[in-house]
Design an enzyme around this catalytic site. Structure first.
Site, PDB file in Angstrom:
ATOM      1  CE1 TYR A  64      -4.286   0.458  -0.194  1.00 33.92           C
ATOM      2  CE2 TYR A  64      -4.280  -1.510   1.045  1.00 33.92           C
ATOM      3  CZ  TYR A  64      -5.049  -0.620   0.246  1.00 33.92           C
ATOM      4  OH  TYR A  64      -6.338  -0.905  -0.239  1.00 33.92           O
ATOM      5  CD  GLU A  66      -4.742   4.683   0.410  1.00 36.33           C
ATOM      6  OE1 GLU A  66      -5.281   5.702   1.286  1.00 36.33           O
ATOM      7  OE2 GLU A  66      -5.668   3.977   0.239  1.00 36.33           O
ATOM      8  CG  ASP A 241      -7.981  11.587 -22.988  1.00 35.29           C
ATOM      9  OD1 ASP A 241      -6.868  11.126 -23.078  1.00 35.29           O
ATOM     10  OD2 ASP A 241      -8.946  11.197 -22.502  1.00 35.29           O
ATOM     11  CB  THR A 270      -3.978   5.007 -21.516  1.00 34.53           C
ATOM     12  OG1 THR A 270      -3.962   5.134 -22.907  1.00 34.53           O
ATOM     13  CG2 THR A 270      -5.332   5.436 -21.090  1.00 34.53           C
ATOM     14  CE  LYS A 273      -6.509   3.872 -25.152  1.00 39.76           C
ATOM     15  NZ  LYS A 273      -6.805   4.318 -24.030  1.00 39.76           N
TER      16      LYS A 273
HETATM   17  N1  DSN Z   1     -11.175   2.189 -24.684  1.00 39.05           N
HETATM   18  C1  DSN Z   1     -10.487   3.068 -25.229  1.00 39.05           C
HETATM   19  C2  DSN Z   1     -10.365   2.998 -26.715  1.00 39.05           C
HETATM   20  O1  DSN Z   1     -10.438   1.989 -27.219  1.00 39.05           O
HETATM   21  O2  DSN Z   1     -10.330   4.107 -27.397  1.00 39.05           O
HETATM   22  C3  DSN Z   1     -10.487   4.564 -24.777  1.00 39.05           C
HETATM   23  O3  DSN Z   1     -11.108   4.367 -23.525  1.00 39.05           O
END
Ligand code: DSN
Length: 478
Positions: A64, A66, A241, A270, A273
Site C-alpha cells: 500500500y 497512498e 487527453d 493512458t 496504447k
Molecule cells: N477504450 C479506449 C479506446 O479503445 O479508445 C478508450 O477508453
C-alpha cells in the site's frame, strides 16, 4: 541478456501459477496464442515489452502506498518511492513536462484526477479551501451543501463522442457529463475535420471552465496551439487527453502546434496504447496544478499500484530510446498505407484518410452496420472494434464505423506493403458480407451472412501475413 531469459521467466511463472490454479495458467498461455494468431487492428491496443510485462508480476503488488513520493500514509514505501520517482522522471523528460503524476490506474482515472485538480484550483470556495487543508471533519452540513453547489454545474466543452471524442469528455451518460454542465463541439459535416472557428464560437457562448482537446476516434492531427488560444480567450483551463496518440508525441511525430504538452495546462494519457507500456494512466501538468494533481490518491483514486508504476518506469525508459521515434513514425506510415489501400479499393473513410495511428471506415458504404462489419471481420481473423461516425444514424451500440489502428501490428514489425495486403483482406470481407434481416423481414443491425469458407480463407491469409513477424519471438512456452 540471452533470448532464453524471457522464455525461462515466463515458463517458470506459468509453472508456479499452474501448481495453484492450472486453468489460469492455461488461460494465460491461450491468450498468447490468440494474440499471436490474430491480426490485431484495435487502435487502442499494443504489445508491451517482456521487461514491462515482467515488472508487473511481483511483490510490489503487495504494498500500500497512498500519498505521493516521500509523503505516504503508510510506512515502508522507500522502494515504491524509487519506482514512482523514476517513472515520473522518465515521463517529465520524455514529454518535456514540468510535472508528472504516474499513479492513475487508467485513462478515465487520469481524467478524474485532472477534473478534480482543475475544480480545486479554479473554483473559489471557502468550503473547498477548508477541505483542501485537510479539515474535512470541520465542514458543516452547510459547508458541504455549498461545496456541492459550487463544484457541480461547472462547465466543460469537449469533442462529442460521435465526432471522435471520448466518453469522459462530457458524454452525458458518463460521470463527466453528470458532474459538469457540458457542451460538445463536433466536426465539419462536409470534411469531418475540427472547425476551429466553430469551437471558438462555442467557447465564447458557453464560457467553459475546462476546454478539452483530444480524442479516441479522430484520424487527424489537432492544432493544440489554436485550442489553447481559444481557451485563453474565454479564461478556460485547457486540458488535453492524449491517451491515443501519446506514443506519437513521445516519438516526436507530433511536434510544435500538434504536441499538446507545451500548450495545455494539463495533459492526461493512458500508458498502454501507442505509448506501448503497461495498462494504466498518467497526468502531466504545469507547476500551478501539481499540488492538486498529486492529491489524486486518495481523493479520487484507490491505492496506487506499485507494480504497474514499476512497469511504467520500464516502458517510459524504453520510449526514451532513439528507436522509439522510428517506431512512432512507422505507426503513422502504416496507418497511411492502410488508409490508401482502403481508399484505392473504394472504401469510405471519415475525413478521407489519416495523419495519426488510426483509420475510421464508414461501413455504411458496404451496406453494413459497424456491428455486422466487426463480427464478419472477427470471423475472418481480423480483430477491430466498431465505432460511431459523425452524426451516426445507428447510435453508439450498432454504429456505422469500424476503427482500425496500427500501433500493435507495427510493434510486430509489419510494414507498409503488408498494410496494403491488410486493406485487401478487410475490403474483401466487407464486400462479401451481406446485412441480414429480422424474423419479421425488417433489416437487422446485427445479423449478417458471410460464406464460412471465405472467412476461413481470409483467416489463413491473415495468419500468413503475420507469420514472418512472430509476437514475442523470444518467448517459447512449449
Ligand atoms: N477504450 C479506449 C479506446 O479503445 O479508445 C478508450 O477508453
Amino acid at each position: 541478456m540471452s533470448r532464453n531469459a524471457e522464455s525461462t521467466a515466463f515458463r517458470s511463472a506459468l509453472e508456479v501459477i499452474r501448481a495453484v490454479e492450472p486453468r489460469v495458467a492455461d488461460a494465460i498461455g491461450a491468450e498468447l496464442t490468440d494474440q499471436r494468431e490474430s491480426l490485431k487492428l484495435i487502435a487502442s491496443e499494443n504489445y508491451a515489452s517482456p521487461a514491462t510485462l515482467l515488472a508487473m508480476g511481483n511483490w510490489f503488488s503487495d504494498k500500500y502506498a497512498e500519498g505521493t513520493v516521500g509523503r505516504r500514509f503508510y510506512a515502508g514505501c522507500q522502494n515504491v518511492d524509487t519506482v514512482e520517482a523514476l517513472a515520473a522522471e522518465h515521463a517529465r523528460e520524455l514529454f518535456g513536462a514540468a510535472h508528472a503524476y504516474v499513479q492513475p490506474h487508467s485513462g478515465i482515472d487520469a481524467n478524474l484526477v485532472a477534473f478534480w485538480a482543475v475544480l480545486a484550483d479554479r473554483v473559489e470556495s471557502p468550503a473547498l479551501k477548508k477541505a483542501q487543508v485537510r479539515q474535512v471533519n470541520d465542514l458543516t452540513e452547510a459547508d458541504w451543501f455549498e461545496l456541492r453547489r459550487e463544484l457541480g454545474n461547472q462547465r466543460m466543452l469537449g469533442m462529442s463522442l460521435d465526432a471522435g471524442g471520448h466518453l469522459t469528455h462530457g458524454f452525458r451518460p458518463n460521470i463527466s457529463g453528470k458532474m459538469f454542465d457540458q457542451r460538445s463541439y463536433g466536426t465539419d459535416p462536409a470534411t469531418g475535420l475540427i472547425d476551429y472557428d466553430r469551437v471558438a464560437e462555442a467557447a465564447r457562448e458557453f464560457k467553459p471552465l475546462i476546454l478539452v482537446g483530444g480524442y479516441s476516434a479522430y484520424p487527424r492531427k489537432v492544432n493544440f496551439r489554436i485550442l489553447r488560444e481559444i481557451a485563453d480567450s474565454v479564461g478556460a483551463t485547457f486540458m488535453v487527453d492524449m491517451a491515443h496518440f501519446a506514443g506519437l508525441v513521445a516519438g516526436k511525430v507530433f511536434t510544435g502546434d500538434f504536441d499538446p504538452v507545451p500548450h495545455a495546462h494539463i495533459v492526461t494519457t493512458t500508458t498502454h496504447k501507442s505509448l506501448r507500456g503497461p495498462r494504466g494512466g498518467m497526468v502531466l501538468c504545469q507547476p500551478e496544478l501539481a499540488d492538486q494533481v498529486d492529491r489524486g490518491c486518495p481523493m479520487v483514486l484507490g491505492g496506487p499500484l506499485p507494480h504497474v508504476m514499476a512497469a511504467k518506469a520500464v516502458a517510459l525508459a524504453e520510449a526514451r530510446r532513439p528507436d522509439f521515434a522510428d517506431y512512432a513514425q512507422r505507426i503513422v506510415d502504416n496507418a497511411q498505407a492502410l488508409a490508401d489501400g482502403l481508399l484505392r479499393r473504394g472504401a469510405k473513410l471519415v475525413t478521407g484518410g489519416t495523419d495519426n495511428h488510426l483509420v475510421l471506415i464508414d461501413v455504411s458504404g458496404y451496406g453494413l452496420t459497424g456491428r455486422q462489419a466487426e463480427q464478419a471481420l472477427l470471423d475472418s481473423g481480423i480483430v477491430t472494434n466498431r465505432n460511431s461516425v459523425p452524426q451516426d444514424p445507428n447510435g453508439a451500440w450498432y454504429t456505422s464505423g469500424i476503427r482500425i489502428g496500427t500501433p500493435a501490428l507495427t510493434t510486430r514489425g509489419l510494414g507498409t506493403a503488408e498494410m496494403d495486403q491488410t486493406a485487401e483482406l478487410i475490403h474483401t470481407v466487407l464486400t462479401q458480407t451481406t446485412a441480414g434481416a429480422n424474423a419479421d423481414g425488417t433489416p437487422s443491425k446485427a445479423k449478417y451472412t458471410l460464406d464460412a469458407d471465405l472467412a476461413d480463407k481470409i483467416s489463413r491469409q491473415a495468419t500468413d501475413l503475420l507469420a514472418p513477424h512472430p509476437l514475442y519471438p523470444a518467448v517459447d512456452l512449449t
